[in-house]
Scaffold this motif. Sequence first.
Motif, PDB file in Angstrom:
ATOM      1  N   ALA A  78       0.845  -1.187   0.000  1.00 17.30           N
ATOM      2  CA  ALA A  78       0.000   0.000   0.000  1.00 17.30           C
ATOM      3  C   ALA A  78       0.883   1.240   0.000  1.00 17.30           C
ATOM      4  CB  ALA A  78      -0.913   0.006   1.226  1.00 17.30           C
ATOM      5  N   VAL A  79       0.326   2.349  -0.436  1.00 13.97           N
ATOM      6  CA  VAL A  79       0.999   3.639  -0.302  1.00 13.97           C
ATOM      7  C   VAL A  79       0.220   4.442   0.734  1.00 13.97           C
ATOM      8  CG1 VAL A  79      -0.317   4.596  -2.257  1.00 13.97           C
ATOM      9  CG2 VAL A  79       1.778   5.738  -1.490  1.00 13.97           C
ATOM     10  N   GLN A  80       0.955   5.051   1.673  1.00 14.83           N
ATOM     11  CA  GLN A  80       0.275   5.832   2.709  1.00 14.83           C
ATOM     12  C   GLN A  80       0.423   7.328   2.435  1.00 14.83           C
ATOM     13  OE1 GLN A  80       1.480   6.566   6.971  1.00 14.83           O
ATOM     14  NE2 GLN A  80      -0.245   5.195   7.372  1.00 14.83           N
ATOM     15  N   LEU A  81      -0.718   8.004   2.343  1.00 13.48           N
ATOM     16  CA  LEU A  81      -0.742   9.443   2.132  1.00 13.48           C
ATOM     17  C   LEU A  81      -1.225  10.152   3.394  1.00 13.48           C
ATOM     18  CD1 LEU A  81      -2.415   9.693  -1.407  1.00 13.48           C
ATOM     19  CD2 LEU A  81       0.019   9.680  -0.852  1.00 13.48           C
ATOM     20  N   PHE A  82      -0.781  11.415   3.560  1.00 13.74           N
ATOM     21  CA  PHE A  82      -1.357  12.233   4.620  1.00 13.74           C
ATOM     22  C   PHE A  82      -1.671  13.613   4.060  1.00 13.74           C
ATOM     23  CE2 PHE A  82       3.084  13.481   4.984  1.00 13.74           C
ATOM     24  CZ  PHE A  82       3.067  14.801   5.401  1.00 13.74           C
ATOM     25  N   GLY A  83      -2.669  14.240   4.630  1.00 18.79           N
ATOM     26  CA  GLY A  83      -3.114  15.554   4.196  1.00 18.79           C
ATOM     27  C   GLY A  83      -4.447  15.856   4.839  1.00 18.79           C
ATOM     28  N   SER A  84      -5.002  17.025   4.534  1.00 18.09           N
ATOM     29  CA  SER A  84      -6.275  17.412   5.153  1.00 18.09           C
ATOM     30  C   SER A  84      -7.266  17.993   4.152  1.00 18.09           C
ATOM     31  CB  SER A  84      -6.024  18.435   6.271  1.00 18.09           C
ATOM     32  OG  SER A  84      -5.372  19.587   5.756  1.00 18.09           O
ATOM     33  N   GLU A  85      -6.913  18.009   2.868  1.00 18.55           N
ATOM     34  CA  GLU A  85      -7.783  18.562   1.837  1.00 18.55           C
ATOM     35  C   GLU A  85      -8.414  17.425   1.039  1.00 18.55           C
ATOM     36  OE1 GLU A  85      -5.830  21.889  -0.312  1.00 18.55           O
ATOM     37  OE2 GLU A  85      -4.202  21.568   1.124  1.00 18.55           O
ATOM     38  N   PRO A  86      -9.698  17.192   1.194  1.00 22.30           N
ATOM     39  CA  PRO A  86     -10.347  16.029   0.580  1.00 22.30           C
ATOM     40  C   PRO A  86     -10.104  15.869  -0.914  1.00 22.30           C
ATOM     41  CG  PRO A  86     -11.831  17.053   2.154  1.00 22.30           C
ATOM     42  CD  PRO A  86     -10.649  17.960   2.038  1.00 22.30           C
ATOM     43  N   GLU A  87     -10.299  16.918  -1.682  1.00 21.78           N
ATOM     44  CA  GLU A  87     -10.160  16.794  -3.132  1.00 21.78           C
ATOM     45  C   GLU A  87      -8.713  16.561  -3.547  1.00 21.78           C
ATOM     46  OE1 GLU A  87     -12.606  16.293  -5.142  1.00 21.78           O
ATOM     47  OE2 GLU A  87     -13.919  16.503  -3.393  1.00 21.78           O
ATOM     48  N   LEU A  88      -7.805  17.241  -2.888  1.00 24.12           N
ATOM     49  CA  LEU A  88      -6.383  17.029  -3.193  1.00 24.12           C
ATOM     50  C   LEU A  88      -5.971  15.606  -2.848  1.00 24.12           C
ATOM     51  CD1 LEU A  88      -3.633  18.209  -4.075  1.00 24.12           C
ATOM     52  CD2 LEU A  88      -3.229  18.775  -1.662  1.00 24.12           C
ATOM     53  N   MET A  89      -6.392  15.119  -1.694  1.00 19.32           N
ATOM     54  CA  MET A  89      -6.088  13.742  -1.294  1.00 19.32           C
ATOM     55  C   MET A  89      -6.631  12.750  -2.319  1.00 19.32           C
ATOM     56  SD  MET A  89      -4.442  13.470   1.708  1.00 19.32           S
ATOM     57  CE  MET A  89      -5.003  12.016   2.615  1.00 19.32           C
ATOM     58  N   ALA A  90      -7.854  12.990  -2.778  1.00 22.43           N
ATOM     59  CA  ALA A  90      -8.471  12.094  -3.750  1.00 22.43           C
ATOM     60  C   ALA A  90      -7.727  12.115  -5.071  1.00 22.43           C
ATOM     61  CB  ALA A  90      -9.933  12.484  -3.952  1.00 22.43           C
ATOM     62  N   MET A  97      -4.574  13.024  -5.716  1.00 20.29           N
ATOM     63  CA  MET A  97      -3.225  12.469  -5.611  1.00 20.29           C
ATOM     64  C   MET A  97      -3.262  10.945  -5.445  1.00 20.29           C
ATOM     65  SD  MET A  97      -1.203  14.885  -6.200  1.00 20.29           S
ATOM     66  CE  MET A  97      -2.509  15.362  -7.352  1.00 20.29           C
ATOM     67  N   ALA A  98      -4.221  10.454  -4.706  1.00 24.92           N
ATOM     68  CA  ALA A  98      -4.359   9.006  -4.553  1.00 24.92           C
ATOM     69  C   ALA A  98      -4.668   8.357  -5.898  1.00 24.92           C
ATOM     70  CB  ALA A  98      -5.457   8.686  -3.543  1.00 24.92           C
ATOM     71  N   ALA A  99      -5.573   8.956  -6.641  1.00 27.26           N
ATOM     72  CA  ALA A  99      -5.945   8.399  -7.942  1.00 27.26           C
ATOM     73  C   ALA A  99      -4.773   8.423  -8.917  1.00 27.26           C
ATOM     74  CB  ALA A  99      -7.125   9.178  -8.524  1.00 27.26           C
ATOM     75  N   SER A 100      -3.902   9.418  -8.783  1.00 27.78           N
ATOM     76  CA  SER A 100      -2.776   9.555  -9.714  1.00 27.78           C
ATOM     77  C   SER A 100      -1.727   8.465  -9.556  1.00 27.78           C
ATOM     78  CB  SER A 100      -2.122  10.928  -9.545  1.00 27.78           C
ATOM     79  OG  SER A 100      -1.364  11.007  -8.347  1.00 27.78           O
ATOM     80  N   ILE A 101      -1.706   7.792  -8.404  1.00 25.49           N
ATOM     81  CA  ILE A 101      -0.672   6.769  -8.169  1.00 25.49           C
ATOM     82  C   ILE A 101      -1.247   5.390  -7.843  1.00 25.49           C
ATOM     83  CG2 ILE A 101       1.103   8.400  -7.421  1.00 25.49           C
ATOM     84  CD1 ILE A 101       0.365   7.741  -4.523  1.00 25.49           C
ATOM     85  N   GLU A 102      -2.565   5.252  -7.839  1.00 21.35           N
ATOM     86  CA  GLU A 102      -3.135   3.992  -7.355  1.00 21.35           C
ATOM     87  C   GLU A 102      -2.735   2.787  -8.200  1.00 21.35           C
ATOM     88  OE1 GLU A 102      -7.340   3.108  -7.429  1.00 21.35           O
ATOM     89  OE2 GLU A 102      -7.707   4.646  -8.927  1.00 21.35           O
ATOM     90  N   ALA A 162     -12.631   7.530  -1.556  1.00 19.39           N
ATOM     91  CA  ALA A 162     -13.290   6.267  -1.905  1.00 19.39           C
ATOM     92  C   ALA A 162     -14.046   6.384  -3.226  1.00 19.39           C
ATOM     93  CB  ALA A 162     -14.233   5.837  -0.789  1.00 19.39           C
ATOM     94  N   LYS A 163     -14.652   7.530  -3.469  1.00 15.20           N
ATOM     95  CA  LYS A 163     -15.396   7.733  -4.716  1.00 15.20           C
ATOM     96  C   LYS A 163     -14.461   7.818  -5.925  1.00 15.20           C
ATOM     97  CE  LYS A 163     -19.551  10.021  -2.941  1.00 15.20           C
ATOM     98  NZ  LYS A 163     -20.318  11.302  -2.879  1.00 15.20           N
ATOM     99  N   LYS A 164     -13.265   8.319  -5.695  1.00 15.32           N
ATOM    100  CA  LYS A 164     -12.316   8.547  -6.788  1.00 15.32           C
ATOM    101  C   LYS A 164     -11.515   7.296  -7.139  1.00 15.32           C
ATOM    102  CE  LYS A 164     -10.428  11.971  -9.312  1.00 15.32           C
ATOM    103  NZ  LYS A 164     -11.196  12.959 -10.098  1.00 15.32           N
ATOM    104  N   LEU A 165     -11.318   6.429  -6.167  1.00 14.88           N
ATOM    105  CA  LEU A 165     -10.421   5.287  -6.334  1.00 14.88           C
ATOM    106  C   LEU A 165     -11.142   4.044  -6.859  1.00 14.88           C
ATOM    107  CD1 LEU A 165      -8.393   5.659  -3.016  1.00 14.88           C
ATOM    108  CD2 LEU A 165      -7.582   6.206  -5.321  1.00 14.88           C
ATOM    109  N   LYS A 191      -9.296   1.097  -6.387  1.00  9.17           N
ATOM    110  CA  LYS A 191      -8.720   0.112  -5.471  1.00  9.17           C
ATOM    111  C   LYS A 191      -9.136   0.411  -4.033  1.00  9.17           C
ATOM    112  CE  LYS A 191      -4.873  -1.175  -8.443  1.00  9.17           C
ATOM    113  NZ  LYS A 191      -3.405  -1.297  -8.579  1.00  9.17           N
ATOM    114  N   PRO A 192      -8.956  -0.562  -3.133  1.00  9.16           N
ATOM    115  CA  PRO A 192      -9.402  -0.361  -1.740  1.00  9.16           C
ATOM    116  C   PRO A 192      -8.703   0.808  -1.047  1.00  9.16           C
ATOM    117  CG  PRO A 192      -8.966  -2.681  -2.179  1.00  9.16           C
ATOM    118  CD  PRO A 192      -8.445  -1.930  -3.365  1.00  9.16           C
TER     119      PRO A 192
END
Length: 323
Positions: free
Chosen positions: A68-80, A82-87, A128-131, A133-134
């Motif tokens: 898994a890759v672990q991300l941290f942050g507090s901005e929902p859209e940015l987190m989504a 960035m997660a989608a860009s590397i999933e 979760a909506k953007k990804l 993968k789990p």
Amino acid sequence: MRLGEFCREHPVFLAPMAGVTDLPYRLLCKEQGCDVMCTEMISAKALFYKSKNTRALLMSEPEERPIAVQLFGSEPELMAEMAASIEEEFDWIDVNMGCPVPKVVNNGEGSALMKNPSLVSQIVEAMAKKLKKPLTVKIRAGFDDSCRNAVEIAKRIEAAGAAAVAVHGRTREQYYSGKADWTIIRQVKDAVSIPVIGNGDIFCAADALRMTEETGCDGVMVARGAKGNPWLFREIRALFSGEPLPERPTHLEIREMILRHARLQLRYKGEYTGMREMRKHLAWYTTGCPHASALRGRANAVETMEDLERLVEEFFPEKPINI
């Protein structure tokens, strides 16, 4: 326990630890029987700004999987985003909501999110909506004794679409002091239907088994207990499988593991960075060994692979001796 295509009874996870669980060390833990790897914690903002150091943290090898890759942050859209860009590079995405470090907490990230349940829901739901993968989330018992809200946070995480939650049985205020409260892991397990991974104070195989029995958790996550001790994973795996507990490593096994670790550091990070990072690992590998303090003092001067080989071979006798 199932996460995407991964399925195993009582899986053992290596917790992401900054400056510890890099690619070289993850490879060694995997060889010793760890089931699931995770990258070191990565800032979503740093990923957005294409930080060179962040790209290095994303390195992985096929033999590590699942990872898994672990991300941290507090901005929902940015987190989504960035997660989608590397999933596609990983088996699932993990979100850190437990880091106690001031520079993270003061920015409203990591364990600071335990004080903001509505933001937790927004972040998890957006991701979760953007990804495809789990998505998993790592939390603490709470922020402090006045805010021990892991159960509420876990329920929100489940409702927002996460596939699993890992619970460290300490508050942010505790950092890593005192004793982890495993009852909070039990409470979370009773409150949600998604898998719960227990974390906190697993320093030997018996701890892992006891946590599973006391909390009912679906998997265990090993953090500080793995420092300088990749053999812990083969011991946990043996105990979970009903096999005899392996002997602790001999002096020669420790020596060879240190040298293999150093060669991996050399391969992936080069001599300058790799050897300097090996200094702390040398201290962890030799904890409890005779004359370890003398070795640690000299390890601070190690600059080349030749320096390290000479020091390690001098410190450990050639004849195998059990410790």
